[in-house]
Scaffold this motif. Sequence first.
Motif, mmCIF file in Angstrom:
data_model
loop_
_atom_site.group_PDB
_atom_site.id
_atom_site.type_symbol
_atom_site.label_atom_id
_atom_site.label_comp_id
_atom_site.label_asym_id
_atom_site.label_seq_id
_atom_site.Cartn_x
_atom_site.Cartn_y
_atom_site.Cartn_z
ATOM 1 N N ASN A 126 2.387 -0.083 -8.231
ATOM 2 C CA ASN A 126 1.356 0.189 -7.255
ATOM 3 C C ASN A 126 1.730 1.333 -6.171
ATOM 4 N N ARG A 127 3.001 1.596 -6.280
ATOM 5 C CA ARG A 127 3.283 2.748 -5.230
ATOM 6 C C ARG A 127 3.129 4.370 -5.941
ATOM 7 N N ALA A 128 2.761 4.214 -7.389
ATOM 8 C CA ALA A 128 2.418 5.418 -7.876
ATOM 9 C C ALA A 128 1.195 6.171 -7.553
ATOM 10 N N SER A 129 0.563 7.275 -7.454
ATOM 11 C CA SER A 129 -0.621 7.687 -7.105
ATOM 12 C C SER A 129 -1.557 7.529 -8.305
ATOM 13 N N ALA A 130 -2.826 7.420 -8.135
ATOM 14 C CA ALA A 130 -3.828 7.147 -9.006
ATOM 15 C C ALA A 130 -3.659 7.822 -10.292
ATOM 16 N N LYS A 131 -3.237 9.306 -10.170
ATOM 17 C CA LYS A 131 -3.193 10.374 -11.090
ATOM 18 C C LYS A 131 -2.053 9.787 -12.098
#
Length: 339
Positions: A126-131
Motif C-alpha cells: 500500500n506504499r507503492a503508487s497506483a501505477k
Amino acid sequence: MTTTRSAQPTTPLTAADVAGASDAIDRISTAWSSRVVGQERIRTALLVTLLSEGHVLLESVPGLAKTLASATLAQAVSAEFSRIQCTPDLLPSDIIGTQVYDPRRHEFETQLGPVHAHFVLLDEINRASAKTQSALLEAMQERQTSIAGTIHPLPRPFMVLATQNPIEEEGTYVLPHAQMDRFLLKEIVDYPDESDELMVLDRIDDGTLGQHATKVEPVATIGDVIDVQAMVRRVYVDPAIRRYVVAAVRATRHVGELLGPELGAYVEIGASPRGSIAFFQAARAMAVIQGRHYVIPEDIRELRHAVLRHRIHLSFEALADRVQPESIIDAVFRAVPTP
C-alpha cells in the motif's frame, strides 16, 4: 429444461497420492516451524495459497515475522526468493525489469526485475503508487511480464506474498477493491502469545533466529511443489459442497434479505464469483493438507474469513459503528445451511 452435472476430476486421488502429498507437506511444515515460532495461521495461509497456485495478502503491524515466514518457506522448497520494499517512488520497471543499453556491443539487453522469482514478498504494497500496484497485479494475474514487446514468463511455482501495514496510513495508496479481489486469501497476523514470544528469545540465544542464523535446509524441491499442486486440482468436491460455497458467497450480496436490514446496511458490495472460485481452490488445498482426497464443509468454514474478509466492501455505517467484516461473515455462515 436441461440440468448440468458438475464435472469432477477424471482421475481421482489414490491413497498413495494423498500419502505422498502429506509427507511433502509435513516436511515443509516442520522446516518452517524450526524457524518461525507460533503463527500457525500464517503457516496455513501460506501453504493453502502455494498449493492453490494463488497469492496472499498479509496484514499486520511490523515485526510479526512475515518476511521470515516467507523466506523460510522458499528455502524449505529450494525456491528463489526476492523481497521488494514498496515505496511511493518505486517504478514498474524497478520490479518487472527493463532494457539497458550496452555501449560495448551497441545494443540493448534485457534485465529482468525481482518479480521474476518463485516467491516474491511485496513489503507494504500500500506504499507503492497506483501505477506500480497495477503492474504488480498484472504480473500476478497473467504470470508473465512484457519488456519492450517481449513476453517473459514467470517461473513455476509463482507466488506473491504482499503485506500491508494498518497503521501509519499517511502517504499510502489503498488497494482498490477490484485489485484486492485478486488475492486468493487475506490473513490478519496477530501478536504472539507470551510463551511464543519467550521462545523467540530462546531461539535468538541458541542461534536459530537472528542475523547470524543459518538458512533452513531444503526438504523438498520445486518439482515436489508442482506435483502436489497437480494433486490438489484432482481433489473431489461434492455437488453439495459446491452449492454450499455458492450459497454462502451469494448471501454476501443479499445480506439484508438474509439477515435483516440492520446488518444489510453494513454491506455495500458483496463477494464476486471470484469468492466462489477462491473457496473452490483453497478448500481443495486444505483437504490435501489435512490428508484427505475430498473437501468437507469444515474446510469451507475454516477458510471463510481469509477468503471473504477482503471481498466484502463495508459501508460508512459499518465503519462508523466499528463493524468488522468477520462479524458479517460469521452471521452469513450461521444463516446458510451446512450440508
